[in-house]
Design a protein around this motif. Structure first.
Motif, short mmCIF file in Angstrom:
data_model
loop_
_atom_site.label_atom_id
_atom_site.label_comp_id
_atom_site.label_asym_id
_atom_site.label_seq_id
_atom_site.Cartn_x
_atom_site.Cartn_y
_atom_site.Cartn_z
N SER A 156 0.85 -1.20 0.00
CA SER A 156 0.00 0.00 0.00
C SER A 156 0.88 1.24 0.00
O SER A 156 2.00 1.25 0.51
CB SER A 156 -0.92 0.00 1.22
OG SER A 156 -0.15 -0.06 2.42
N ILE A 157 0.35 2.32 -0.57
CA ILE A 157 1.13 3.54 -0.70
C ILE A 157 0.25 4.75 -0.38
O ILE A 157 -0.92 4.80 -0.77
CB ILE A 157 1.74 3.66 -2.11
CG1 ILE A 157 2.66 4.89 -2.20
CG2 ILE A 157 0.66 3.69 -3.18
CD1 ILE A 157 3.49 4.92 -3.48
N LEU A 158 0.81 5.69 0.34
CA LEU A 158 0.13 6.94 0.69
C LEU A 158 0.80 8.08 -0.07
O LEU A 158 1.99 8.34 0.11
CB LEU A 158 0.20 7.20 2.19
CG LEU A 158 -0.30 8.56 2.68
CD1 LEU A 158 -1.80 8.71 2.40
CD2 LEU A 158 0.00 8.74 4.17
N ILE A 159 0.05 8.72 -0.95
CA ILE A 159 0.58 9.85 -1.73
C ILE A 159 0.22 11.14 -1.00
O ILE A 159 -0.96 11.41 -0.75
CB ILE A 159 0.03 9.84 -3.16
CG1 ILE A 159 0.47 8.57 -3.89
CG2 ILE A 159 0.47 11.09 -3.91
CD1 ILE A 159 -0.07 8.45 -5.30
N LEU A 160 1.23 11.92 -0.67
CA LEU A 160 1.04 13.15 0.09
C LEU A 160 1.42 14.36 -0.75
O LEU A 160 2.49 14.38 -1.37
CB LEU A 160 1.91 13.13 1.36
CG LEU A 160 1.62 12.01 2.36
CD1 LEU A 160 2.62 12.06 3.52
CD2 LEU A 160 0.20 12.10 2.87
N THR A 161 0.57 15.38 -0.75
CA THR A 161 0.82 16.58 -1.53
C THR A 161 0.35 17.81 -0.75
O THR A 161 -0.86 17.99 -0.57
CB THR A 161 0.11 16.54 -2.88
OG1 THR A 161 0.53 15.37 -3.62
CG2 THR A 161 0.43 17.78 -3.70
N PRO A 162 1.27 18.64 -0.27
CA PRO A 162 0.88 19.93 0.32
C PRO A 162 0.63 20.95 -0.78
O PRO A 162 1.38 21.00 -1.76
CB PRO A 162 2.08 20.30 1.19
CG PRO A 162 3.24 19.56 0.60
CD PRO A 162 2.71 18.38 -0.15
N LEU A 163 -0.42 21.75 -0.63
CA LEU A 163 -0.81 22.67 -1.69
C LEU A 163 -1.08 24.07 -1.15
O LEU A 163 -1.57 24.24 -0.03
CB LEU A 163 -2.09 22.17 -2.38
CG LEU A 163 -2.02 20.80 -3.08
CD1 LEU A 163 -3.41 20.38 -3.50
CD2 LEU A 163 -1.08 20.86 -4.27
N LYS A 164 -0.76 25.04 -1.98
CA LYS A 164 -1.11 26.43 -1.71
C LYS A 164 -1.37 27.12 -3.04
O LYS A 164 -0.49 27.18 -3.90
CB LYS A 164 0.03 27.15 -0.96
CG LYS A 164 -0.25 28.63 -0.71
CD LYS A 164 0.90 29.30 0.02
CE LYS A 164 0.63 30.79 0.22
NZ LYS A 164 1.75 31.48 0.94
N ASN A 165 -2.59 27.62 -3.23
CA ASN A 165 -2.97 28.30 -4.47
C ASN A 165 -2.53 27.50 -5.70
O ASN A 165 -1.82 28.00 -6.57
CB ASN A 165 -2.35 29.70 -4.51
CG ASN A 165 -2.97 30.62 -3.46
OD1 ASN A 165 -4.12 30.43 -3.06
ND2 ASN A 165 -2.22 31.61 -3.02
N ASN A 166 -3.00 26.26 -5.75
CA ASN A 166 -2.55 25.33 -6.78
C ASN A 166 -3.66 24.97 -7.77
O ASN A 166 -3.55 24.01 -8.51
CB ASN A 166 -2.01 24.05 -6.12
CG ASN A 166 -1.08 23.27 -7.01
OD1 ASN A 166 0.03 23.70 -7.28
ND2 ASN A 166 -1.54 22.11 -7.46
N ALA A 167 -4.74 25.75 -7.79
CA ALA A 167 -5.90 25.39 -8.59
C ALA A 167 -5.56 25.21 -10.07
O ALA A 167 -6.07 24.30 -10.73
CB ALA A 167 -6.99 26.44 -8.42
#
Length: 401
Positions: free
Chosen positions: A131-142
Motif C-alpha cells: 500500500s502507498i500513501l501519496i502526500l501533496t501539500p498545496l497552496k494556491n494550486n488550482a
C-alpha cells in the motif's frame, strides 16, 4: 469533472522520445518468500519486462534490470508466520550482524527479544502489503490540479492500494473547492475500480505570506522552507496510517512516467528520488532540459571542508551564484552511475518507506546540519541509519517557475 486526459501537454516534445519499458517486482512478504496471496491485482503486471529504462527525454540509459531482494534488511510489523531470521533484522544493525554467518553476534537478550516478537506476532496489526500513501501539500494550486490528476490517473498501480492526502494551506484560490469536488467524483461517482482506498483533505493555515516575486530570494529561503517543513510534518503525521510506502509529490509536476512507482519501489531503498528536470524553449524551436531540483545532491570533499568552516547557525541553500556549496548534483554523474547515494533530496517526487517516518524522521523546521525541510529530512534519515538514493538518469519534469 475537471480532470480530463491532457496527454498532449504531458508528453515531452523531443524527437527521440520513447516510452519507458518497465520492470515490476513481484511483492514479497517480510522474510523474503514469494507471497501469492498478496500479489498486486494488476492485469498488466505479467507483461512488464526487466529491460533497461529508456530516457524519456532523448537518448537512453538503464538502471539495474534485476534487483536481488532476498537480502531484506528490515521488518516493520511482524507477520503471523514470523520466524526470527537475520533477513528480518532492522536496517540500522551493523552490517556484520545482518549476515547469517554472524548470528552469534546477537546478544542473548537480543535473541530473547526476537523470540518474544514471534510469540506475539499473531496479535499485532500488520501494514497493508504494497500500500502507498501519496502526500501533496498545496497552496494556491488550482491552475495545476487538472494536470495533477491527469498524471495520477496514468499511474500503473492498483487503485485499491493507493491512498491520497492533501494539505491546503494559506490558499486564496479554488484549490480546496476543486479538491472537494475531485474527492466526490473519485470516491462516490466514479466506477469502483477507479476509486482510491482513501482520499483525504486537510486544512491548516500558517498565515505566512510571501509575494511570488520574492519566492526565490536567497534571504527568504530559510523562513519559506521552515514553513514548508511545518506543512509537511502536519500532513504526514495526520495522514499516515497502515501504508507501507509514502510518496511525496509536488502539485505542479508536468510529467512523470506511468510506471514510476514500481520503478522506484524495485530498488528497495529507504528513500529514493528520480531526477527532476525543467524544460525551456531554446533556439530553432527546440527544448532545452536542465535540472530543476537542486536539493538532491551528494556531499563532496570540497563541500565537507566548506561545512567545517561554517558557524553553527549558518543556513545552506542550493541554486544561488552567491553561495557555492561545491556539492554534486544529479546531472554531475556519469552514465554508468544509475543509482547513487545522496545526502540531500527535494520533495518533487520522493518515495519513502513508511518506517522511516514512523521512526521519527520528519522535516526539520530548525537547522539540522545547516539544512531544513527536505534536505534536512535526508540528513536526519542518514543520521538514523537509513539509506538515501537518487536515480540520475530516471527523469521527471516540473513546470517552469
Amino acid at each position: 469533472r475537471y480532470y480530463q486526459d491532457q496527454d498532449n501537454c504531458l508528453r515531452p516534445d523531443c524527437d527521440s522520445y520513447t516510452r519507458e519499458k518497465v520492470y515490476a517486482q513481484t511483492p514479497r512478504d517480510r522474510d523474503g518468500r514469494n507471497n501469492d496471496s498478496e500479489r498486486r491485482e494488476c492485469p498488466e503486471q505479467d507483461q512488464h519486462s526487466s529491460e533497461k529504462q529508456q530516457d524519456a527525454f532523448g537518448g537512453s540509459d538503464g538502471t539495474d534490470s534485476v534487483l536481488d531482494t532476498s537480502d531484506t534488511t528490515y521488518i516493520e510489523v511482524l507477520g503471523n508466520n514470523y520466524k526470527p531470521k537475520i533477513a528480518a533484522m532492522p536496517s540500522w544493525l551493523p552490517k556484520g550482524a545482518q549476515s547469517s554467518a554472524n548470528t552469534e553476534r546477537l546478544t542473548a537478550e537480543s535473541q530473547l527479544i526476537l523470540k518474544n516478537n514471534g510469540d506475539v506476532a499473531p496479535y499485532t496489526s500488520e501494514p497493508d502489503a504494497d500500500s502507498i500513501l501519496i502526500l501533496t501539500p498545496l497552496k494556491n494550486n488550482a491552475k495545476h490540479l487538472a494536470r495533477y490528476f491527469a498524471l495520477l490517473d496514468k499511474i500503473r498501480y492498483p487503485r485499491n492500494r493507493i491512498s491520497l492526502a492533501f494539505l491546503v494551506s494559506d490558499s486564496t484560490d479554488n484549490t480546496q473547492q476543486m479538491l472537494v469536488e475531485s474527492r466526490q467524483w473519485y470516491q462516490e461517482k466514479a466506477p469502483v475500480e477507479v476509486r482510491f482506498k482513501r482520499f483525504e483533505i486537510y486544512r491548516q493555515d500558517f498565515f505566512y505570506s510571501l509575494p511570488r516575486s520574492q519566492r526565490h530570494l536567497r534571504n527568504k529561503q530559510r523562513e519559506r522552507r521552515t514553513m514548508m517543513a511545518r506543512a509537511r510534518n502536519y500532513l504526514w503525521t495526520r495522514a499516515l496510517q497502515t501504508e507501507q510506502w509514502v510518496l511525496w509529490i509536488d502539485g505542479d509536476l508536468e510529467y512523470y512516467p506511468p510506471n514510476i512507482v514500481r520503478d522506484l519501489m524495485v530498488h528497495d531503498r529507504d528513500v529514493i528520488v528520480p531526477n527532476c528536470l525543467v524544460r525551456r524553449k531554446a533556439p530553432q524551436n527546440r527544448w532545452k532540459h536542465s535540472v530543476y531540483d537542486r536539493n538532491a545532491w551528494q556531499e563532496t570533499p570540497k563541500s565537507l571542508n566548506m561545512i567545517k568552516k561554517l558557524k553553527e547557525d549558518d543556513f545552506l541553500v542550493e541554486g544561488y551564484k552567491s553561495l557555492k556549496t561545491h556539492r554534486k548534483y544529479l546531472d554531475n554523474f556519469s552514465k554508468n552511475e544509475t543509482i547513487v547515494p545522496l545526502d540531500g533530496v527535494g520533495g518533487t517526487f520522493t518515495l519513502v518507506k513508511s518506517h522511516v517516518h514512523r521512526s521519527g524522521v520528519g522535516f526539520p523546521a530548525w537547522l539540522f546540519q545547516h539544512q531544513v525541510e527536505t534536505e534536512g529530512f535526508a540528513k536526519l534519515a542518514k543520521a538514523h541509519g537509513y539509506g538515501v538514493f537518487g536515480l540520475p538518469f530516471y527523469y521527471i519534469r516540473h513546470v517552469v517557475g
